[in-house]
Design a protein around this motif. Structure first.
Motif, mmCIF file in Angstrom:
data_model
loop_
_atom_site.group_PDB
_atom_site.id
_atom_site.type_symbol
_atom_site.label_atom_id
_atom_site.label_comp_id
_atom_site.label_asym_id
_atom_site.label_seq_id
_atom_site.Cartn_x
_atom_site.Cartn_y
_atom_site.Cartn_z
ATOM 1 N N PHE A 1 50.688 65.480 3.281
ATOM 2 C CA PHE A 1 49.690 66.305 2.602
ATOM 3 C C PHE A 1 49.442 65.789 1.187
ATOM 4 C CE2 PHE A 1 49.562 69.068 6.032
ATOM 5 C CZ PHE A 1 48.841 70.224 5.794
ATOM 6 N N GLN A 2 50.479 65.334 0.516
ATOM 7 C CA GLN A 2 50.367 64.878 -0.868
ATOM 8 C C GLN A 2 49.910 63.430 -0.985
ATOM 9 O OE1 GLN A 2 50.183 67.533 -2.521
ATOM 10 N NE2 GLN A 2 51.940 67.552 -3.911
ATOM 11 N N HIS A 3 49.970 62.680 0.109
ATOM 12 C CA HIS A 3 49.603 61.258 0.050
ATOM 13 C C HIS A 3 48.145 61.094 -0.346
ATOM 14 C CE1 HIS A 3 49.405 57.000 0.989
ATOM 15 N NE2 HIS A 3 48.334 57.243 1.713
ATOM 16 N N ARG A 4 47.911 60.230 -1.320
ATOM 17 C CA ARG A 4 46.561 60.010 -1.821
ATOM 18 C C ARG A 4 46.135 58.581 -1.478
ATOM 19 N NH1 ARG A 4 43.841 63.393 -5.245
ATOM 20 N NH2 ARG A 4 45.767 64.542 -5.684
ATOM 21 N N PHE A 5 44.966 58.442 -0.873
ATOM 22 C CA PHE A 5 44.491 57.133 -0.459
ATOM 23 C C PHE A 5 44.199 56.258 -1.673
ATOM 24 C CE2 PHE A 5 43.318 59.655 3.294
ATOM 25 C CZ PHE A 5 43.846 58.857 4.304
ATOM 26 N N ALA A 6 44.743 55.056 -1.658
ATOM 27 C CA ALA A 6 44.378 54.046 -2.645
ATOM 28 C C ALA A 6 43.124 53.330 -2.165
ATOM 29 C CB ALA A 6 45.521 53.060 -2.837
ATOM 30 N N ALA A 7 42.500 52.596 -3.058
ATOM 31 C CA ALA A 7 41.336 51.807 -2.663
ATOM 32 C C ALA A 7 41.768 50.749 -1.668
ATOM 33 C CB ALA A 7 40.678 51.179 -3.881
ATOM 34 N N GLY A 8 41.007 50.583 -0.589
ATOM 35 C CA GLY A 8 41.344 49.582 0.414
ATOM 36 C C GLY A 8 41.135 48.170 -0.102
ATOM 37 N N ASP A 9 41.821 47.209 0.522
ATOM 38 C CA ASP A 9 41.674 45.802 0.122
ATOM 39 C C ASP A 9 40.225 45.374 0.280
ATOM 40 O OD1 ASP A 9 44.361 45.685 -0.343
ATOM 41 O OD2 ASP A 9 44.867 44.806 1.598
ATOM 42 N N GLY A 10 39.673 44.878 -0.794
ATOM 43 C CA GLY A 10 38.304 44.387 -0.757
ATOM 44 C C GLY A 10 37.254 45.478 -0.818
ATOM 45 N N ALA A 11 37.706 46.726 -0.919
ATOM 46 C CA ALA A 11 36.733 47.826 -0.956
ATOM 47 C C ALA A 11 36.139 47.951 -2.353
ATOM 48 C CB ALA A 11 37.405 49.134 -0.560
ATOM 49 N N GLY A 12 34.905 48.290 -2.391
ATOM 50 C CA GLY A 12 34.244 48.503 -3.671
ATOM 51 C C GLY A 12 34.026 49.966 -3.938
ATOM 52 N N ALA A 13 32.958 50.260 -4.657
ATOM 53 C CA ALA A 13 32.675 51.632 -5.031
ATOM 54 C C ALA A 13 32.351 52.501 -3.819
ATOM 55 C CB ALA A 13 31.510 51.672 -6.025
ATOM 56 N N GLY A 14 32.082 51.854 -2.658
ATOM 57 C CA GLY A 14 31.734 52.614 -1.469
ATOM 58 C C GLY A 14 32.921 53.108 -0.675
ATOM 59 N N ASP A 15 34.139 52.935 -1.177
ATOM 60 C CA ASP A 15 35.337 53.391 -0.463
ATOM 61 C C ASP A 15 35.437 54.908 -0.602
ATOM 62 O OD1 ASP A 15 37.767 53.880 0.658
ATOM 63 O OD2 ASP A 15 38.895 52.443 -0.550
ATOM 64 N N SER A 16 34.963 55.625 0.412
ATOM 65 C CA SER A 16 34.863 57.079 0.301
ATOM 66 C C SER A 16 36.205 57.781 0.401
ATOM 67 C CB SER A 16 33.915 57.625 1.374
ATOM 68 O OG SER A 16 34.384 57.283 2.665
ATOM 69 N N LEU A 17 37.235 57.119 0.926
ATOM 70 C CA LEU A 17 38.543 57.755 1.038
ATOM 71 C C LEU A 17 39.383 57.605 -0.230
ATOM 72 C CD1 LEU A 17 39.845 56.967 4.647
ATOM 73 C CD2 LEU A 17 39.145 59.174 3.709
ATOM 74 N N ALA A 18 39.095 56.603 -1.037
ATOM 75 C CA ALA A 18 39.923 56.331 -2.218
ATOM 76 C C ALA A 18 39.991 57.565 -3.117
ATOM 77 C CB ALA A 18 39.359 55.148 -2.993
ATOM 78 N N GLY A 19 41.217 57.939 -3.479
ATOM 79 C CA GLY A 19 41.426 59.068 -4.377
ATOM 80 C C GLY A 19 41.608 60.402 -3.696
ATOM 81 N N HIS A 20 41.284 60.497 -2.416
ATOM 82 C CA HIS A 20 41.441 61.766 -1.710
ATOM 83 C C HIS A 20 42.886 61.963 -1.254
ATOM 84 C CE1 HIS A 20 37.458 63.399 -1.586
ATOM 85 N NE2 HIS A 20 36.928 62.352 -0.976
ATOM 86 N N ALA A 21 43.392 63.188 -1.393
ATOM 87 C CA ALA A 21 44.686 63.550 -0.824
ATOM 88 C C ALA A 21 44.482 63.932 0.634
ATOM 89 C CB ALA A 21 45.294 64.717 -1.595
ATOM 90 N N VAL A 22 45.401 63.491 1.496
ATOM 91 C CA VAL A 22 45.270 63.770 2.928
ATOM 92 C C VAL A 22 45.187 65.274 3.175
ATOM 93 C CG1 VAL A 22 46.436 63.593 5.163
ATOM 94 C CG2 VAL A 22 46.418 61.632 3.613
ATOM 95 N N GLY A 23 46.004 66.054 2.466
ATOM 96 C CA GLY A 23 45.993 67.498 2.667
ATOM 97 C C GLY A 23 44.658 68.139 2.324
ATOM 98 N N ASN A 24 43.963 67.574 1.341
ATOM 99 C CA ASN A 24 42.641 68.104 0.998
ATOM 100 C C ASN A 24 41.665 67.921 2.160
ATOM 101 O OD1 ASN A 24 43.712 68.620 -1.490
ATOM 102 N ND2 ASN A 24 42.441 67.173 -2.618
ATOM 103 N N LEU A 25 41.693 66.728 2.766
ATOM 104 C CA LEU A 25 40.818 66.453 3.894
ATOM 105 C C LEU A 25 41.188 67.333 5.085
ATOM 106 C CD1 LEU A 25 40.784 62.548 3.661
ATOM 107 C CD2 LEU A 25 39.072 64.146 2.780
ATOM 108 N N LEU A 26 42.489 67.506 5.306
ATOM 109 C CA LEU A 26 42.932 68.311 6.434
ATOM 110 C C LEU A 26 42.507 69.769 6.271
ATOM 111 C CD1 LEU A 26 46.220 67.933 8.314
ATOM 112 C CD2 LEU A 26 45.507 70.216 7.650
ATOM 113 N N LEU A 27 42.642 70.321 5.059
ATOM 114 C CA LEU A 27 42.225 71.705 4.843
ATOM 115 C C LEU A 27 40.721 71.861 5.044
ATOM 116 C CD1 LEU A 27 44.406 72.763 1.774
ATOM 117 C CD2 LEU A 27 44.551 73.652 4.103
ATOM 118 N N ASN A 28 39.951 70.879 4.585
ATOM 119 C CA ASN A 28 38.511 70.939 4.821
ATOM 120 C C ASN A 28 38.196 70.901 6.313
ATOM 121 O OD1 ASN A 28 37.890 70.762 1.957
ATOM 122 N ND2 ASN A 28 35.928 69.901 2.591
ATOM 123 N N GLY A 29 38.901 70.013 7.039
ATOM 124 C CA GLY A 29 38.677 69.919 8.479
ATOM 125 C C GLY A 29 39.065 71.185 9.206
ATOM 126 N N LEU A 30 40.195 71.776 8.851
ATOM 127 C CA LEU A 30 40.626 73.014 9.495
ATOM 128 C C LEU A 30 39.650 74.153 9.216
ATOM 129 C CD1 LEU A 30 44.501 73.032 8.874
ATOM 130 C CD2 LEU A 30 43.339 73.039 11.103
#
Length: 324
Positions: free
Chosen positions: A82-111
């Motif tokens: 839940f606390q894990h936060r996505f780092a920017a992917g290798d070679g990803a630019g400003a379009g990396d939509s997951l970078a900076g998001h905590a997994v738990g935040n996404l999961l709560l939104n999905g639920l």
């Protein structure tokens, strides 16, 4: 034996410290813990999800769930996820939509999207984490926090301007003179109101005073429940001033509670014995709320301005366990 029903108000790291402290009380006290969490966050991952997907900002809710997570190795791993936060992917630019998001935040939104109800989503997430208490939002609609701030512009120290957004209020360099929510009277979460009415103890703080503690008092239905509840009330004071409370003494912190909810009566005020400053001034402010000041060593020993959950829990045991 009927457990002692405790409702803790706040958001972010302050509420997390309070909930972890309450968990330390459990071996000695039978507690039924409910966290009621602010829903005004507009920064970071929460702010992005709120702007892009709508719904409640999940970050403070996630932190409260993690603080209450069970001790089984599997649930501890889930809490870490839940606390894990996505780092920017290798070679990803400003379009990396997951970078900076905590997994738990996404999961709560999905639920919430799946179940159609933020309270059901939080209850399900709590079950996933083996949570030893319940996490509820103060309102099922997100709110915006606004403050009238004096001296936010260093070049015009007497100018008063409106600062909008929880993040901007939290980092303002001026002095907050008044606080309000938009909408001005958000509907309280019904389950939170019910928990307050049934509680034995209501706990306010520690935490960011203007952006995590006081907003609960600005939700009319929740404020009414707080005032009319038969519960005893405890305020845990911060260790140091934050940017948003620059210039406020600990006594001033207590005075702001009375300012925003004049009918509020408090039974106990808990403060760190070394951070309290002038205990007489704090005791006087506590007495004006009907409360007794309790001093205890509740900070971490390395000198950092953080509450030690074990020490705070040890200080809470005789308070919460006392007969009326």
């Amino acid at each position: 034996m009927i457990p002692t029903r405790v409702v803790a108000f706040g958001g972010g790291h302050g509420l997390s410290a309070s909930l972890r402290a309450l968990r330390h009380c459990v071996p000695e006290l039978d507690l039924d813990i409910t966290a009621v969490v602010t829903v005004g966050d507009d920064g970071g991952s929460s702010g992005r999800l709120r702007a892009e997907r709508g719904g409640l900002p999940p970050g403070d809710l996630r932190q409260a769930l993690v603080a209450l997570a069970g001790d089984h190795p599997a649930t501890r791993r889930s809490a870490a996820l839940f606390q894990h936060r996505f780092a920017a992917g290798d070679g990803a630019g400003a379009g990396d939509s997951l970078a900076g998001h905590a997994v738990g935040n996404l999961l709560l939104n999905g639920l919430t999207e799946l179940l159609g109800d933020p309270v059901a989503a939080l209850d399900h997430a709590g079950a996933m984490l083996g949570a030893v208490g319940r996490v509820l939002p103060m309102s099922c609609q997100p709110v915006d926090i606004e403050a009238r701030v004096r001296g936010a512009n260093p070049g015009h120290p007497d100018e008063v301007r409106t600062v909008r957004g929880q993040h901007q209020v939290a980092v303002t360099s001026g002095r907050v003179e008044s606080l309000r929510l938009t909408p001005a009277a958000p509907a309280a979460c019904p389950e939170a109101v019910a928990a307050v009415r049934a509680a034995d103890w209501l706990i306010f703080g520690p935490g960011s005073w203007y952006t995590s503690v006081l907003p609960h008092l600005l939700v009319p239905q929740l404020a009414d429940a707080i005032v009319s509840s038969p519960a005893r009330r405890l305020v845990t004071l911060n260790l140091v001033a934050e940017k948003e409370t620059h210039g406020l003494s600990l006594a001033d912190h207590l005075d702001t509670l009375r300012r925003y909810l004049p009918e509020l009566k408090v039974d106990m005020v808990l403060a760190d014995s070394t951070a309290v400053g002038d205990p007489e001034a704090v005791a006087g402010a506590a007495e004006s709320l009907g409360a007794r000041l309790v001093l205890a060593p509740v900070a971490v020993l390395d000198g950092a301005p953080r509450h030690d959950p074990a020490a705070l829990g040890a200080a809470l045991v005789p308070v919460l366990g006392a007969d009326r």
